[in-house]
Design a protein around this motif. Structure first.
Motif, PDB file in Angstrom:
ATOM      1  N   SER A 294       0.856  -1.184   0.000  1.00  0.00           N
ATOM      2  CA  SER A 294       0.000   0.000   0.000  1.00  0.00           C
ATOM      3  C   SER A 294       0.898   1.242   0.000  1.00  0.00           C
ATOM      4  O   SER A 294       1.920   1.259  -0.684  1.00  0.00           O
ATOM      5  CB  SER A 294      -0.951  -0.035   1.202  1.00  0.00           C
ATOM      6  OG  SER A 294      -0.225  -0.102   2.417  1.00  0.00           O
ATOM      7  N   ILE A 295       0.577   2.270   0.748  1.00  0.00           N
ATOM      8  CA  ILE A 295       1.378   3.494   0.774  1.00  0.00           C
ATOM      9  C   ILE A 295       2.607   3.238   1.645  1.00  0.00           C
ATOM     10  O   ILE A 295       2.504   3.078   2.860  1.00  0.00           O
ATOM     11  CB  ILE A 295       0.559   4.668   1.338  1.00  0.00           C
ATOM     12  CG1 ILE A 295      -0.690   4.903   0.478  1.00  0.00           C
ATOM     13  CG2 ILE A 295       1.405   5.934   1.412  1.00  0.00           C
ATOM     14  CD1 ILE A 295      -1.708   5.822   1.121  1.00  0.00           C
ATOM     15  N   ILE A 296       3.777   3.172   1.005  1.00  0.00           N
ATOM     16  CA  ILE A 296       5.007   2.823   1.721  1.00  0.00           C
ATOM     17  C   ILE A 296       5.588   4.073   2.366  1.00  0.00           C
ATOM     18  O   ILE A 296       5.878   5.058   1.691  1.00  0.00           O
ATOM     19  CB  ILE A 296       6.038   2.201   0.765  1.00  0.00           C
ATOM     20  CG1 ILE A 296       5.435   1.002   0.024  1.00  0.00           C
ATOM     21  CG2 ILE A 296       7.283   1.781   1.532  1.00  0.00           C
ATOM     22  CD1 ILE A 296       6.335   0.444  -1.063  1.00  0.00           C
ATOM     23  N   GLU A 297       5.768   4.007   3.689  1.00  0.00           N
ATOM     24  CA  GLU A 297       6.296   5.170   4.407  1.00  0.00           C
ATOM     25  C   GLU A 297       7.535   4.768   5.223  1.00  0.00           C
ATOM     26  O   GLU A 297       8.115   3.725   4.990  1.00  0.00           O
ATOM     27  CB  GLU A 297       5.209   5.784   5.289  1.00  0.00           C
ATOM     28  CG  GLU A 297       4.069   6.425   4.486  1.00  0.00           C
ATOM     29  CD  GLU A 297       4.490   7.661   3.687  1.00  0.00           C
ATOM     30  OE1 GLU A 297       5.641   8.128   3.827  1.00  0.00           O
ATOM     31  OE2 GLU A 297       3.660   8.171   2.907  1.00  0.00           O
ATOM     32  N   GLY A 298       7.951   5.615   6.150  1.00  0.00           N
ATOM     33  CA  GLY A 298       9.219   5.449   6.862  1.00  0.00           C
ATOM     34  C   GLY A 298       9.338   4.125   7.601  1.00  0.00           C
ATOM     35  O   GLY A 298       8.345   3.512   7.991  1.00  0.00           O
ATOM     36  N   THR A 299      10.562   3.696   7.796  1.00  0.00           N
ATOM     37  CA  THR A 299      10.816   2.420   8.467  1.00  0.00           C
ATOM     38  C   THR A 299      10.256   2.423   9.888  1.00  0.00           C
ATOM     39  O   THR A 299      10.315   3.423  10.599  1.00  0.00           O
ATOM     40  CB  THR A 299      12.317   2.110   8.511  1.00  0.00           C
ATOM     41  OG1 THR A 299      13.011   3.202   9.138  1.00  0.00           O
ATOM     42  CG2 THR A 299      12.872   1.894   7.112  1.00  0.00           C
ATOM     43  N   HIS A 300       9.752   1.288  10.289  1.00  0.00           N
ATOM     44  CA  HIS A 300       9.170   1.133  11.624  1.00  0.00           C
ATOM     45  C   HIS A 300      10.239   0.807  12.655  1.00  0.00           C
ATOM     46  O   HIS A 300      10.288   1.420  13.733  1.00  0.00           O
ATOM     47  CB  HIS A 300       8.123   0.015  11.584  1.00  0.00           C
ATOM     48  CG  HIS A 300       7.380  -0.183  12.865  1.00  0.00           C
ATOM     49  ND1 HIS A 300       7.454  -1.347  13.594  1.00  0.00           N
ATOM     50  CD2 HIS A 300       6.538   0.638  13.537  1.00  0.00           C
ATOM     51  CE1 HIS A 300       6.686  -1.246  14.670  1.00  0.00           C
ATOM     52  NE2 HIS A 300       6.120  -0.053  14.656  1.00  0.00           N
ATOM     53  N   GLU A 301      11.138  -0.127  12.292  1.00  0.00           N
ATOM     54  CA  GLU A 301      12.173  -0.564  13.238  1.00  0.00           C
ATOM     55  C   GLU A 301      13.551  -0.700  12.600  1.00  0.00           C
ATOM     56  O   GLU A 301      14.562  -0.420  13.245  1.00  0.00           O
ATOM     57  CB  GLU A 301      11.794  -1.926  13.848  1.00  0.00           C
ATOM     58  CG  GLU A 301      10.570  -1.911  14.727  1.00  0.00           C
ATOM     59  CD  GLU A 301      10.195  -3.306  15.221  1.00  0.00           C
ATOM     60  OE1 GLU A 301       9.738  -3.409  16.375  1.00  0.00           O
ATOM     61  OE2 GLU A 301      10.347  -4.278  14.460  1.00  0.00           O
ATOM     62  N   GLU A 302      13.590  -1.177  11.362  1.00  0.00           N
ATOM     63  CA  GLU A 302      14.873  -1.567  10.770  1.00  0.00           C
ATOM     64  C   GLU A 302      15.260  -0.700   9.577  1.00  0.00           C
ATOM     65  O   GLU A 302      14.393  -0.354   8.769  1.00  0.00           O
ATOM     66  CB  GLU A 302      14.774  -3.019  10.274  1.00  0.00           C
ATOM     67  CG  GLU A 302      14.575  -4.055  11.325  1.00  0.00           C
ATOM     68  CD  GLU A 302      14.632  -5.434  10.691  1.00  0.00           C
ATOM     69  OE1 GLU A 302      15.751  -5.920  10.437  1.00  0.00           O
ATOM     70  OE2 GLU A 302      13.568  -6.004  10.417  1.00  0.00           O
ATOM     71  N   PRO A 303      16.555  -0.463   9.446  1.00  0.00           N
ATOM     72  CA  PRO A 303      17.632  -0.753  10.396  1.00  0.00           C
ATOM     73  C   PRO A 303      17.592   0.162  11.612  1.00  0.00           C
ATOM     74  O   PRO A 303      18.251  -0.086  12.606  1.00  0.00           O
ATOM     75  CB  PRO A 303      18.901  -0.524   9.579  1.00  0.00           C
ATOM     76  CG  PRO A 303      18.499   0.491   8.558  1.00  0.00           C
ATOM     77  CD  PRO A 303      17.070   0.176   8.219  1.00  0.00           C
ATOM     78  N   PHE A 304      16.792   1.234  11.516  1.00  0.00           N
ATOM     79  CA  PHE A 304      16.467   2.103  12.643  1.00  0.00           C
ATOM     80  C   PHE A 304      15.162   2.795  12.286  1.00  0.00           C
ATOM     81  O   PHE A 304      14.784   2.875  11.104  1.00  0.00           O
ATOM     82  CB  PHE A 304      17.583   3.130  12.915  1.00  0.00           C
ATOM     83  CG  PHE A 304      18.095   3.837  11.702  1.00  0.00           C
ATOM     84  CD1 PHE A 304      17.472   4.981  11.219  1.00  0.00           C
ATOM     85  CD2 PHE A 304      19.209   3.356  11.010  1.00  0.00           C
ATOM     86  CE1 PHE A 304      17.940   5.626  10.080  1.00  0.00           C
ATOM     87  CE2 PHE A 304      19.682   3.997   9.877  1.00  0.00           C
ATOM     88  CZ  PHE A 304      19.043   5.140   9.410  1.00  0.00           C
TER      89      PHE A 304
END
Length: 528
Positions: A294-304
């Motif tokens: 879907s709408i790809i946004e900022g990383t949740h956990e990885e690599p930070f």
């Protein structure tokens, strides 16, 4: 440390060799399968594929070569882009921490730059390189394409429809190829409503057109029949016939017109859907995976947490709102906005690739990677979380004054929205950073600022309207079953359970700070 910096410290990561061994207690066997494999990945200077490369290098350090197709005319130029845009990118700082002084040597031993372009026949790769690559590639991942909603029709077709065909033709030459994975979008489903299943698109199956046009105002003429190759020819003819000053806008309008004729929101989603159809037509016996995020946004956990590249779908709205330029929006607050962090998409890609690669079953498997079914986020809540963030950590203008925001006004009718915008403009609203009433609100400069800001607000609202009133949910049954087939270790190492996302933390404390740091390039050392 300032409030925005808290989420950006590199996590305490296990060394690459200490990741759990795949297949130890059942599961898919992701890392074990990928060990020693040769991959060919496109779109690596873009957002998603860059996150994918980082994860492979960190989680599967014993992977074989990873050929990365880079848009360049010569190998030296491709190598330069590899170093500057990937190896030296901040996204890879955790890998740099793990490998220390040997980091660059490690990366160069794994990543092989290949000059070329997905829109060119044979991908524009030198023939001698094609021979060596096709001798050993096991996996192809296509993450290249145009994500601009209103791109020129000919350019969008070249990237999103013809490009996958060129890559598939290349894949037919790969003797060891075990799986071909293509990154599409859930919105390739067009204007379908209700619970949207993970079904492949077929070139002569016009069910999707019927579903997309169902309930729309349409003439009694027969259902339009989509001829994908005819659309490519149409765009090519228009590009040749038009004179240069008229070409760009005319081809943008052509793409929008053709998309709406067949029931898609815009040129982007239409050409992505046709790309899937062409893959189905020409795949032969190659096992194919279609990942539809879907709408790809900022990383949740990885690599930070919070890393992002580019001003993505909801981010122009985030930045405009935070800077006081957006006080209202055209949307239904009860619409579900389907958002997913990039690292979860990447982990799903790896799990799906290996699952299909192990079974070696000819055919297409489709996976929706999104949140609208498992963890829905309402637009009204999303905008409330924007306010939560900027109310506590506001932007500053060029004179270091706080930019104060109020909760955004949402309108589910165009008339109400436009009336509000006009009143705001007359009352001095929609002023750019630093243009307060004390600086001559009725001056020509302020008036020009207001006019441009007003037009930009209308443009953004018009562009996003198909998504802010979207009436579909993306079924993720295949993705859920994929997750269930993983071992407990794999569920930790290759995590993509969107139910774990706490939107009240992710949006204001992870995603927006990431946008401010990596997109707006805000100096975090100057925070209050």
């Amino acid at each position: 440390m300032d409030v925005l910096s808290l989420r950006f410290a590199p996590p305490s990561l296990p060394r690459a060799s200490s990741f759990p061994s795949a297949g130890k207690e059942g599961g898919i066997g992701i890392a074990r399968f990928l060990n020693g494999k040769k991959l060919f990945i496109t779109g690596v200077t873009g957002y998603l594929a860059k996150v994918l490369v980082e994860k492979i290098m960190r989680a599967v350090p014993d992977v074989g070569k990873v050929y990365v197709l880079i848009n360049a005319k010569a190998q030296d130029a491709a190598r330069g882009r590899l170093i500057n845009e990937i190896i030296n990118c901040e996204l890879f700082r955790c890998l740099r921490q793990i490998h220390g002084k040997s980091y660059e040597a490690f990366m160069m031993s794994k990543l092989v730059p290949v000059a070329g372009n997905i829109t060119s026949p044979s991908l524009g790769i030198r023939e001698d390189l094609i021979d060596s690559i096709t001798e050993e590639v096991d996996i192809i991942v296509n993450s290249a394409g145009s994500t601009t909603f209103d791109e020129r029709y000919d350019m969008s077709l070249a990237a999103n429809t013809q490009g996958p065909c060129n890559l598939l033709t290349f894949g037919q030459r790969c003797r060891e190829l075990k799986v071909f994975l293509h990154v599409s979008t859930v919105y390739a489903n067009g204007k379908r409503k209700g619970n949207i299943k993970e079904m492949p698109f077929h070139i002569n199956d016009h069910t999707i057109i019927r579903d997309n046009l169902d309930g729309e105002d349409k003439s009694p003429s027969p259902m339009p029949i989509l001829d994908v190759e005819g659309e490519i020819s149409l765009a090519t003819r228009h590009a040749k016939d038009l004179e240069a000053p008229l070409t760009k806008q005319a081809l943008k309008e052509l793409g929008s017109k053709r998309a709406k004729k067949y029931g898609w929101q815009d040129t982007y989603t239409f050409t992505k859907a046709m790309g899937e159809m062409m893959i189905d037509k020409y795949r032969g016996d190659i096992p194919v995976v279609i990942i539809r995020p879907s709408i790809i946004e900022g990383t949740h956990e990885e690599p930070f947490p919070g890393w992002i590249q580019g001003n993505r779908m909801i981010d122009p709205v985030v930045l405009s709102y935070g800077k006081g330029l957006l006080t209202s929006f055209l949307s239904d607050e009860k619409t579900v906005i389907d958002v997913v962090p990039a690292d979860m998409v990447v982990n799903a890609i790896l799990a799906a690739t290996v699952k299909q690669g192990l079974t070696r079953v000819s055919g297409i498997r489709v996976y929706h990677v999104g949140s609208s079914v498992a963890n829905p986020l309402l637009l009204g809540e999303l905008f409330r979380l924007f306010y939560v963030h900027f109310n506590t950590t506001p932007f500053m203008d060029s004179r270091r004054r706080l930019i104060l925001v109020r909760p955004i006004e949402l309108f589910n009718s165009k008339d109400g929205f436009l009336n509000f915008l006009n009143r705001e403009s007359l009352n001095g609203g929609h002023l750019a950073e630093g243009a307060s009433s004390s600086e001559g609100i009725y001056g020509k400069k302020a008036e020009s600022i207001r006019r441009k800001s007003l037009e930009r607000t209308k443009y953004i609202a018009r562009l996003y309207e198909p998504y802010t009133f979207y009436d579909g949910r993306f079924d993720n049954s295949n993705t859920e079953r994929l997750m269930e087939s993983m071992s407990e270790d794999e569920k930790v190492t290759f995590r993509f359970d969107v139910r774990r996302i706490d939107w009240t933390d992710y949006i204001p404390n992870i995603h927006i700070p990431g946008v401010r740091r990596y997109v707006a390039k805000e100096d975090l050392h100057c925070r209050l």
